[in-house]
Design a protein around this motif. Structure first.
Motif, PDB file in Angstrom:
ATOM      1  N   SER A  98       0.856  -1.175   0.000  1.00  0.00           N
ATOM      2  CA  SER A  98       0.000   0.000   0.000  1.00  0.00           C
ATOM      3  C   SER A  98       0.895   1.227   0.000  1.00  0.00           C
ATOM      4  O   SER A  98       2.116   1.111  -0.094  1.00  0.00           O
ATOM      5  CB  SER A  98      -0.923   0.001   1.229  1.00  0.00           C
ATOM      6  OG  SER A  98      -0.180   0.247   2.404  1.00  0.00           O
ATOM      7  N   GLU A  99       0.291   2.380   0.126  1.00  0.00           N
ATOM      8  CA  GLU A  99       1.072   3.609   0.086  1.00  0.00           C
ATOM      9  C   GLU A  99       2.093   3.689   1.218  1.00  0.00           C
ATOM     10  O   GLU A  99       3.188   4.205   1.041  1.00  0.00           O
ATOM     11  CB  GLU A  99       0.127   4.811   0.169  1.00  0.00           C
ATOM     12  CG  GLU A  99       0.799   6.134  -0.075  1.00  0.00           C
ATOM     13  CD  GLU A  99      -0.199   7.273  -0.114  1.00  0.00           C
ATOM     14  OE1 GLU A  99       0.107   8.306   0.486  1.00  0.00           O
ATOM     15  OE2 GLU A  99      -1.252   7.114  -0.732  1.00  0.00           O
ATOM     16  N   LYS A 100       1.752   3.133   2.401  1.00  0.00           N
ATOM     17  CA  LYS A 100       2.633   3.282   3.558  1.00  0.00           C
ATOM     18  C   LYS A 100       3.082   1.964   4.181  1.00  0.00           C
ATOM     19  O   LYS A 100       3.624   1.958   5.277  1.00  0.00           O
ATOM     20  CB  LYS A 100       1.936   4.118   4.626  1.00  0.00           C
ATOM     21  CG  LYS A 100       1.687   5.543   4.187  1.00  0.00           C
ATOM     22  CD  LYS A 100       1.160   6.381   5.297  1.00  0.00           C
ATOM     23  CE  LYS A 100       0.964   7.809   4.822  1.00  0.00           C
ATOM     24  NZ  LYS A 100       0.578   8.686   5.908  1.00  0.00           N
ATOM     25  N   SER A 101       2.850   0.837   3.506  1.00  0.00           N
ATOM     26  CA  SER A 101       3.292  -0.421   4.109  1.00  0.00           C
ATOM     27  C   SER A 101       3.488  -1.519   3.065  1.00  0.00           C
ATOM     28  O   SER A 101       2.997  -1.426   1.947  1.00  0.00           O
ATOM     29  CB  SER A 101       2.286  -0.898   5.154  1.00  0.00           C
ATOM     30  OG  SER A 101       1.067  -1.271   4.545  1.00  0.00           O
ATOM     31  N   ILE A 102       4.234  -2.532   3.476  1.00  0.00           N
ATOM     32  CA  ILE A 102       4.435  -3.746   2.693  1.00  0.00           C
ATOM     33  C   ILE A 102       4.067  -4.907   3.604  1.00  0.00           C
ATOM     34  O   ILE A 102       4.495  -4.951   4.757  1.00  0.00           O
ATOM     35  CB  ILE A 102       5.891  -3.891   2.239  1.00  0.00           C
ATOM     36  CG1 ILE A 102       6.299  -2.731   1.328  1.00  0.00           C
ATOM     37  CG2 ILE A 102       6.116  -5.224   1.534  1.00  0.00           C
ATOM     38  CD1 ILE A 102       7.792  -2.675   1.043  1.00  0.00           C
ATOM     39  N   ILE A 103       3.272  -5.837   3.114  1.00  0.00           N
ATOM     40  CA  ILE A 103       2.888  -7.016   3.879  1.00  0.00           C
ATOM     41  C   ILE A 103       3.325  -8.250   3.101  1.00  0.00           C
ATOM     42  O   ILE A 103       3.027  -8.378   1.917  1.00  0.00           O
ATOM     43  CB  ILE A 103       1.370  -7.072   4.125  1.00  0.00           C
ATOM     44  CG1 ILE A 103       0.896  -5.805   4.829  1.00  0.00           C
ATOM     45  CG2 ILE A 103       1.005  -8.316   4.927  1.00  0.00           C
ATOM     46  CD1 ILE A 103      -0.608  -5.659   4.897  1.00  0.00           C
ATOM     47  N   ILE A 104       4.047  -9.136   3.772  1.00  0.00           N
ATOM     48  CA  ILE A 104       4.513 -10.376   3.167  1.00  0.00           C
ATOM     49  C   ILE A 104       3.868 -11.523   3.927  1.00  0.00           C
ATOM     50  O   ILE A 104       3.979 -11.591   5.155  1.00  0.00           O
ATOM     51  CB  ILE A 104       6.049 -10.487   3.236  1.00  0.00           C
ATOM     52  CG1 ILE A 104       6.696  -9.282   2.538  1.00  0.00           C
ATOM     53  CG2 ILE A 104       6.523 -11.801   2.628  1.00  0.00           C
ATOM     54  CD1 ILE A 104       8.175  -9.142   2.806  1.00  0.00           C
TER      55      ILE A 104
ATOM     56  N   ILE B 214       5.811  -4.270   7.198  1.00  0.00           N
ATOM     57  CA  ILE B 214       6.789  -3.194   7.233  1.00  0.00           C
ATOM     58  C   ILE B 214       6.025  -1.918   6.939  1.00  0.00           C
ATOM     59  O   ILE B 214       5.457  -1.754   5.857  1.00  0.00           O
ATOM     60  CB  ILE B 214       7.914  -3.413   6.201  1.00  0.00           C
ATOM     61  CG1 ILE B 214       8.622  -4.742   6.468  1.00  0.00           C
ATOM     62  CG2 ILE B 214       8.895  -2.243   6.238  1.00  0.00           C
ATOM     63  CD1 ILE B 214       9.590  -5.156   5.389  1.00  0.00           C
ATOM     64  N   SER B 215       5.999  -1.010   7.917  1.00  0.00           N
ATOM     65  CA  SER B 215       5.249   0.241   7.782  1.00  0.00           C
ATOM     66  C   SER B 215       6.199   1.416   7.681  1.00  0.00           C
ATOM     67  O   SER B 215       7.236   1.446   8.341  1.00  0.00           O
ATOM     68  CB  SER B 215       4.337   0.449   8.993  1.00  0.00           C
ATOM     69  OG  SER B 215       3.407  -0.597   9.096  1.00  0.00           O
ATOM     70  N   PHE B 216       5.820   2.379   6.860  1.00  0.00           N
ATOM     71  CA  PHE B 216       6.598   3.597   6.688  1.00  0.00           C
ATOM     72  C   PHE B 216       5.790   4.740   7.280  1.00  0.00           C
ATOM     73  O   PHE B 216       4.680   5.015   6.841  1.00  0.00           O
ATOM     74  CB  PHE B 216       6.868   3.861   5.204  1.00  0.00           C
ATOM     75  CG  PHE B 216       7.559   2.708   4.532  1.00  0.00           C
ATOM     76  CD1 PHE B 216       8.923   2.536   4.660  1.00  0.00           C
ATOM     77  CD2 PHE B 216       6.835   1.783   3.796  1.00  0.00           C
ATOM     78  CE1 PHE B 216       9.565   1.462   4.056  1.00  0.00           C
ATOM     79  CE2 PHE B 216       7.464   0.712   3.186  1.00  0.00           C
ATOM     80  CZ  PHE B 216       8.824   0.551   3.311  1.00  0.00           C
ATOM     81  N   ASN B 217       6.338   5.379   8.309  1.00  0.00           N
ATOM     82  CA  ASN B 217       5.664   6.489   8.974  1.00  0.00           C
ATOM     83  C   ASN B 217       6.346   7.794   8.640  1.00  0.00           C
ATOM     84  O   ASN B 217       7.575   7.862   8.557  1.00  0.00           O
ATOM     85  CB  ASN B 217       5.678   6.289  10.500  1.00  0.00           C
ATOM     86  CG  ASN B 217       4.910   5.049  10.899  1.00  0.00           C
ATOM     87  OD1 ASN B 217       3.844   4.795  10.387  1.00  0.00           O
ATOM     88  ND2 ASN B 217       5.474   4.284  11.803  1.00  0.00           N
ATOM     89  N   GLU B 218       5.540   8.829   8.490  1.00  0.00           N
ATOM     90  CA  GLU B 218       6.100  10.146   8.253  1.00  0.00           C
ATOM     91  C   GLU B 218       6.617  10.706   9.566  1.00  0.00           C
ATOM     92  O   GLU B 218       6.076  10.409  10.633  1.00  0.00           O
ATOM     93  CB  GLU B 218       5.023  11.081   7.690  1.00  0.00           C
ATOM     94  CG  GLU B 218       4.569  10.689   6.307  1.00  0.00           C
ATOM     95  CD  GLU B 218       3.508  11.633   5.771  1.00  0.00           C
ATOM     96  OE1 GLU B 218       3.468  12.792   6.226  1.00  0.00           O
ATOM     97  OE2 GLU B 218       2.741  11.215   4.912  1.00  0.00           O
ATOM     98  N   LYS B 219       7.655  11.496   9.472  1.00  0.00           N
ATOM     99  CA  LYS B 219       8.213  12.102  10.671  1.00  0.00           C
ATOM    100  C   LYS B 219       7.217  13.124  11.224  1.00  0.00           C
ATOM    101  O   LYS B 219       6.698  13.948  10.494  1.00  0.00           O
ATOM    102  CB  LYS B 219       9.546  12.777  10.333  1.00  0.00           C
ATOM    103  CG  LYS B 219      10.249  13.337  11.525  1.00  0.00           C
ATOM    104  CD  LYS B 219      11.596  13.894  11.140  1.00  0.00           C
ATOM    105  CE  LYS B 219      12.305  14.453  12.364  1.00  0.00           C
ATOM    106  NZ  LYS B 219      13.594  15.028  12.015  1.00  0.00           N
ATOM    107  N   GLY B 220       6.970  13.042  12.520  1.00  0.00           N
ATOM    108  CA  GLY B 220       6.041  13.955  13.158  1.00  0.00           C
ATOM    109  C   GLY B 220       6.705  15.277  13.509  1.00  0.00           C
ATOM    110  O   GLY B 220       7.893  15.474  13.314  1.00  0.00           O
ATOM    111  N   GLY B 221       5.907  16.189  14.029  1.00  0.00           N
ATOM    112  CA  GLY B 221       6.451  17.478  14.464  1.00  0.00           C
ATOM    113  C   GLY B 221       6.316  18.551  13.417  1.00  0.00           C
ATOM    114  O   GLY B 221       5.816  18.345  12.317  1.00  0.00           O
ATOM    115  N   ALA B 222       6.785  19.725  13.772  1.00  0.00           N
ATOM    116  CA  ALA B 222       6.690  20.891  12.875  1.00  0.00           C
ATOM    117  C   ALA B 222       7.667  20.759  11.716  1.00  0.00           C
ATOM    118  O   ALA B 222       8.732  20.199  11.849  1.00  0.00           O
ATOM    119  CB  ALA B 222       6.976  22.160  13.657  1.00  0.00           C
ATOM    120  N   LYS B 223       7.288  21.303  10.578  1.00  0.00           N
ATOM    121  CA  LYS B 223       8.133  21.272   9.388  1.00  0.00           C
ATOM    122  C   LYS B 223       8.936  22.517   9.254  1.00  0.00           C
ATOM    123  O   LYS B 223       8.646  23.547   9.629  1.00  0.00           O
ATOM    124  CB  LYS B 223       7.280  21.042   8.138  1.00  0.00           C
ATOM    125  CG  LYS B 223       6.694  19.680   8.102  1.00  0.00           C
ATOM    126  CD  LYS B 223       5.939  19.458   6.813  1.00  0.00           C
ATOM    127  CE  LYS B 223       5.355  18.061   6.773  1.00  0.00           C
ATOM    128  NZ  LYS B 223       4.627  17.792   5.596  1.00  0.00           N
TER     129      LYS B 223
END
Length: 65
Positions: free
Chosen positions: A41-47, A56-65
Protein backbone atom coordinates in the motif's frame (compact mmCIF):
# COMPACT_ATOMS: atom_id res chain seq x y z
CA UNK A 1 18.09 10.57 30.49
CA UNK A 2 19.14 10.52 26.84
CA UNK A 3 19.82 6.77 26.92
CA UNK A 4 16.31 6.06 28.24
CA UNK A 5 14.55 7.97 25.45
CA UNK A 6 16.82 6.38 22.83
CA UNK A 7 16.16 2.84 24.09
CA UNK A 8 12.41 3.49 24.27
CA UNK A 9 12.39 4.28 20.53
CA UNK A 10 15.11 1.87 19.48
CA UNK A 11 18.76 2.56 18.91
CA UNK A 12 21.01 3.56 16.09
CA UNK A 13 22.72 0.76 14.18
CA UNK A 14 24.85 0.82 11.06
CA UNK A 15 23.16 0.79 7.67
CA UNK A 16 25.21 -2.31 6.85
CA UNK A 17 23.59 -4.21 9.72
CA UNK A 18 20.12 -3.23 8.48
CA UNK A 19 20.99 -4.36 4.94
CA UNK A 20 22.23 -7.69 6.29
CA UNK A 21 19.06 -8.12 8.37
CA UNK A 22 16.77 -7.52 5.38
CA UNK A 23 18.83 -9.82 3.16
CA UNK A 24 18.61 -12.62 5.74
CA UNK A 25 14.87 -12.03 6.18
CA UNK A 26 14.36 -12.30 2.41
CA UNK A 27 16.33 -15.54 2.27
CA UNK A 28 14.35 -17.07 5.15
CA UNK A 29 10.96 -16.01 3.78
CA UNK A 30 11.63 -17.24 0.25
CA UNK A 31 13.58 -20.40 1.01
CA UNK A 32 12.20 -23.32 -1.01
CA UNK A 33 9.57 -21.22 -2.80
CA UNK A 34 9.20 -20.04 -6.37
CA UNK A 35 6.65 -17.36 -5.50
CA UNK A 36 5.57 -15.57 -2.35
CA UNK A 37 2.38 -13.63 -1.63
CA UNK A 38 2.87 -9.94 -0.83
CA UNK A 39 0.81 -6.75 -0.82
CA UNK A 40 1.87 -3.13 -0.97
CA UNK A 41 0.00 0.00 0.00
CA UNK A 42 1.07 3.61 0.09
CA UNK A 43 2.63 3.28 3.56
CA UNK A 44 3.29 -0.42 4.11
CA UNK A 45 4.44 -3.75 2.69
CA UNK A 46 2.89 -7.02 3.88
CA UNK A 47 4.51 -10.38 3.17
CA UNK A 48 2.49 -13.54 3.82
CA UNK A 49 4.64 -16.57 4.64
CA UNK A 50 4.90 -19.58 6.91
CA UNK A 51 1.42 -19.20 8.41
CA UNK A 52 2.03 -15.58 9.43
CA UNK A 53 2.77 -12.14 8.10
CA UNK A 54 5.64 -9.68 8.03
CA UNK A 55 4.47 -6.05 8.11
CA UNK A 56 6.79 -3.19 7.23
CA UNK A 57 5.25 0.24 7.78
CA UNK A 58 6.60 3.60 6.69
CA UNK A 59 5.66 6.49 8.97
CA UNK A 60 6.10 10.15 8.25
CA UNK A 61 8.21 12.10 10.67
CA UNK A 62 6.04 13.96 13.16
CA UNK A 63 6.45 17.48 14.46
CA UNK A 64 6.69 20.89 12.87
CA UNK A 65 8.13 21.27 9.39
Amino acid sequence: MKKQSQSARGRYVSAEKVQTLFAQLGIELCSGRKRIRAARSEKSIIIYANGGTVNISFNEKGGAK
